[in-house]
Scaffold this motif. Structure first.
Motif, PDB file in Angstrom:
ATOM      1  N   ALA A 205    -105.594 -51.152 -36.262  1.00  0.00           N
ATOM      2  CA  ALA A 205    -105.499 -51.908 -34.891  1.00  0.00           C
ATOM      3  C   ALA A 205    -105.325 -50.345 -34.484  1.00  0.00           C
ATOM      4  CB  ALA A 205    -103.489 -51.345 -34.564  1.00  0.00           C
TER       5      ALA A 205
ATOM      6  N   ARG B  97     -97.002 -52.666 -44.810  1.00  0.00           N
ATOM      7  CA  ARG B  97     -96.572 -51.644 -44.048  1.00  0.00           C
ATOM      8  C   ARG B  97     -98.030 -51.012 -44.789  1.00  0.00           C
ATOM      9  NH1 ARG B  97     -90.242 -51.022 -44.707  1.00  0.00           N
ATOM     10  NH2 ARG B  97     -89.701 -52.843 -44.311  1.00  0.00           N
ATOM     11  N   ARG B  98     -98.472 -50.793 -44.859  1.00  0.00           N
ATOM     12  CA  ARG B  98     -99.605 -50.755 -46.021  1.00  0.00           C
ATOM     13  C   ARG B  98     -99.899 -49.953 -44.415  1.00  0.00           C
ATOM     14  NH1 ARG B  98     -97.991 -52.896 -49.639  1.00  0.00           N
ATOM     15  NH2 ARG B  98     -98.709 -54.250 -50.383  1.00  0.00           N
TER      16      ARG B  98
ATOM     17  N   PRO C 140     -99.862 -59.150 -34.864  1.00  0.00           N
ATOM     18  CA  PRO C 140     -99.146 -59.127 -35.915  1.00  0.00           C
ATOM     19  C   PRO C 140     -98.606 -59.627 -37.033  1.00  0.00           C
ATOM     20  CG  PRO C 140     -99.074 -56.521 -33.900  1.00  0.00           C
ATOM     21  CD  PRO C 140    -100.097 -58.026 -33.344  1.00  0.00           C
TER      22      PRO C 140
ATOM     23  N   LEU D   1    -100.554 -56.770 -42.812  1.00  0.00           N
ATOM     24  CA  LEU D   1    -100.697 -55.914 -43.605  1.00  0.00           C
ATOM     25  C   LEU D   1     -99.691 -54.972 -43.826  1.00  0.00           C
ATOM     26  CD1 LEU D   1    -104.386 -54.620 -41.947  1.00  0.00           C
ATOM     27  CD2 LEU D   1    -103.700 -55.256 -44.134  1.00  0.00           C
TER      28      LEU D   1
ATOM     29  N   LEU E 193    -103.004 -59.520 -38.287  1.00  0.00           N
ATOM     30  CA  LEU E 193    -103.366 -58.086 -39.114  1.00  0.00           C
ATOM     31  C   LEU E 193    -102.283 -59.095 -40.171  1.00  0.00           C
ATOM     32  CD1 LEU E 193    -104.666 -55.279 -37.844  1.00  0.00           C
ATOM     33  CD2 LEU E 193    -104.915 -57.121 -39.071  1.00  0.00           C
TER      34      LEU E 193
ATOM     35  N   ASP F 165     -93.585 -47.929 -47.714  1.00  0.00           N
ATOM     36  CA  ASP F 165     -94.090 -50.256 -47.635  1.00  0.00           C
ATOM     37  C   ASP F 165     -93.456 -50.391 -48.891  1.00  0.00           C
ATOM     38  OD1 ASP F 165     -96.097 -51.351 -47.998  1.00  0.00           O
ATOM     39  OD2 ASP F 165     -97.654 -50.131 -48.671  1.00  0.00           O
TER      40      ASP F 165
ATOM     41  N   SER G 144     -94.924 -54.419 -40.472  1.00  0.00           N
ATOM     42  CA  SER G 144     -95.721 -54.399 -39.540  1.00  0.00           C
ATOM     43  C   SER G 144     -95.764 -55.640 -38.078  1.00  0.00           C
ATOM     44  CB  SER G 144     -96.999 -53.948 -39.665  1.00  0.00           C
ATOM     45  OG  SER G 144     -97.884 -54.720 -41.049  1.00  0.00           O
TER      46      SER G 144
ATOM     47  N   TYR H 216    -103.394 -50.407 -41.965  1.00  0.00           N
ATOM     48  CA  TYR H 216    -102.463 -51.315 -40.527  1.00  0.00           C
ATOM     49  C   TYR H 216    -103.130 -50.615 -39.571  1.00  0.00           C
ATOM     50  CZ  TYR H 216     -99.595 -53.187 -37.073  1.00  0.00           C
ATOM     51  OH  TYR H 216     -99.825 -53.981 -35.356  1.00  0.00           O
ATOM     52  N   TYR H 217    -102.266 -49.158 -39.238  1.00  0.00           N
ATOM     53  CA  TYR H 217    -103.255 -47.901 -38.313  1.00  0.00           C
ATOM     54  C   TYR H 217    -104.802 -47.835 -38.010  1.00  0.00           C
ATOM     55  CZ  TYR H 217     -98.172 -45.877 -38.974  1.00  0.00           C
ATOM     56  OH  TYR H 217     -96.938 -46.640 -39.380  1.00  0.00           O
TER      57      TYR H 217
END
Length: 535
Positions: free
Chosen positions: A104, A96-97, A116, A94, A92, A270, A246, A100-101
């Motif tokens: 993941a 701090r979009r 990451p 990504l 990934l 972000d 991230s 990501y959560y």
């Protein structure tokens, strides 16, 4: 503390009590996705998980655990429809979009291994990582630099089956956001997952070769209960802010696992690629985090911006790790805000291992004292324990009795895990420190010359490899040079080939060359030319 479900004891009378009686308990099939995220969604459907804002500090969006749970279940089903299964490795990039959560957690449901990666990687960095980790899928943010670097790496990554893009459509890419929106089915979790399955991989810098693949198990989130609950002192029902991309382990330390386990939501700012102290201050004032953990460089820059006490009126506790702070800065910050910055120490291979915990007074400049579960000593070159005030390597002993939750299983190489310890059952950190008569640990430096610049860990080997491909460079050595803002910066000492002469123009050319051929943050801010290097 919400983490009480996993602790034998949560309240401690002293540091000695904490060290002796802190123990974790969990089922063999512990899975952060189901046992934490889905559990919150079931018990407290409206409980806040994330506050997200864009690089300007605006366009805020909040997510409850119910939203995170349901969305990640749909993402998991969508990933499985693309052929992602347990044991597959997915990278990934990504930034701090907020996506990501969701992705993941979806990977944790499937049993796929999360990798990451930093948004600053170049095409060569990406292709190396894809090959070394045998990556099956890469999912990236809607950022032109990242997209271009991945596209340049594509032909050199035959093992990657899918390239996906969020928030954007582009020929040759899977429109991941559209695919997720159109998915109605859900996947909860693979029932065969156990706590010792592979969970995620971090690439770590090293001086004696390319980055290593530090591999963690499904107990990794549990290790961060100490990080979040007893070092960062997050507040149940509060909001924690850690400034980290991230792609770095610092994100997992401060923006995800431990915070949720301990009941705190996270502020996902972000931030733009270039640090803006004014915007950071505005974000802190606007969203009012209760706890905060940022690199030392950010504290320095916030103070240069004109930090005032009211800027931090919501903050109850401050931490830092990744680079040493001067006692003067810590004092000046306390004079302004009334808050003490609590330093801590750990690696991509671990959770917090040494920290300034609540039961003793933090000493400016000290990392603090060892965390529970880690039998930490300082060893000399002969493996003997160092007496007080004598420098030695930070070593974790007694691993024959089991790995502390949060410490890596080993390094992934050629399709298998190689243990991070030898027949002595010791994990060697490669970091040098000394311990004073009161048990406080003081960081000295790396024994393998890793450079720590603004909390980035930079291996000289990677920069040397790039510079040696430039036609003007005959020999080079990469070291760290002291810097009042960043702690350290990269310094390149270069012997030129015949026909080249030192000049400002050549310095700029070499710096630009490094930026284009590896992650830009690695470029040498100091370049010196010499006739020869010590042999």
């Amino acid at each position: 503390m919400r983490a009480s479900k996993y602790l034998v004891k949560t309240e401690f009378d002293s540091y000695e009590d904490f060290l002796r009686n802190y123990y974790l308990m969990y089922d063999d099939n512990f899975n952060f996705a189901t046992d934490v995220v889905d559990s919150y969604a079931a018990m407290e459907p409206q409980r806040l998980a994330i506050i997200y804002c864009d690089e300007t500090g605006n366009n805020a969006r909040s997510f409850t655990f119910t939203e995170v749970s349901e969305r990640s279940q749909r993402v998991a089903y969508y990933l499985k429809s693309l052929g992602i299964e347990k044991g597959d490795r997915v990278m990934l990039i990504l930034m701090r979009r907020w996506e990501y959560y969701m992705i993941a957690i979806a990977l944790h449901r499937i049993g796929a291994i999360l990798i990451p990666a930093s948004f600053q990687l170049t095409s060569s960095d990406i292709s190396f990582r894809a090959k070394a980790a045998q990556v099956k899928m890469i999912i990236v943010a809607d950022d032109d630099y990242i997209i271009n670097q991945v596209e340049r790496a594509k032909n050199d990554c035959p093992e990657v089956k899918h390239f996906a893009l969020i928030r954007k459509q582009r020929d040759g890419w899977i429109d991941f956001s559209k695919g997720e929106r159109n998915t109605k089915e859900k996947f909860i979790a693979d029932p065969s997952i156990t706590f010792d399955d592979h969970f995620l991989i971090y690439f770590t810098s090293g001086t004696n070769g390319p980055p290593k693949l530090a591999t963690h198990s499904y107990t990794y989130p549990l290790g961060h209960i100490v990080t979040a609950g007893y070092w960062q002192c997050v507040v149940d029902g509060g909001l924690h802010f850690t400034a980290a991309d991230s792609g770095w382990a610092k994100f997992a330390w401060g923006s995800f696992y431990g915070q949720w386990l301990c009941g705190s939501a996270v502020l996902a700012f972000d931030a733009a690629n270039r640090f803006d102290s004014k915007v950071h201050l505005e974000v802190i004032k606007k969203y009012k985090p209760t706890t905060l953990c940022v690199p030392g460089t950010i504290y320095r820059l916030l103070m240069k911006e004109g930090l005032k006490k009211e800027d931090f009126e919501s903050v109850r506790h401050c931490c830092t790790a990744g680079e040493p702070l001067s006692p003067i800065l810590i004092k000046d910050f306390r004079d302004i805000t009334g808050l003490t910055i609590h330093e801590g120490y750990g690696q991509s291979e671990s959770n917090v291992m040494i920290a300034n915990f609540p039961w003793f007074e933090a000493r400016p400049g000290s990392m603090g004292k060892p965390a529970p579960l880690f039998n930490i000593v300082l060893e000399d070159k002969n493996g003997r324990i160092c007496p007080p005030n004598v420098e030695g390597e930070i070593v974790v002993r007694s691993l024959q009795y089991g790995l502390p939750e949060g410490l890596i299983q080993g390094y992934f190489r050629n399709g298998k895990i190689e243990y991070a310890y030898g027949s002595d059952f010791e994990y060697h950190t490669g970091d040098i420190a000394y311990r004073d008569e009161d048990g406080y640990y003081w960081f000295v430096g790396r024994n393998d010359d890793i450079i720590k610049c603004s909390a980035y860990r930079i291996g000289p080997f990677e920069i040397e490899s790039v510079l040696m491909t430039h036609p003007s460079v005959r020999e080079c050595a990469i070291t760290g040079a002291p810097d009042p803002i960043r702690g350290q910066v990269v310094q390149a000492t270069i012997v030129l080939e015949e026909g080249y002469s030192p000049s400002r123009e050549l310095i700029l050319e070499l710096q630009d060359y490094v930026k284009k051929n590896t992650a830009p943050y690695k470029y040498p801010r100091v370049v010196k030319f010499v006739d020869s290097l010590p042999k």
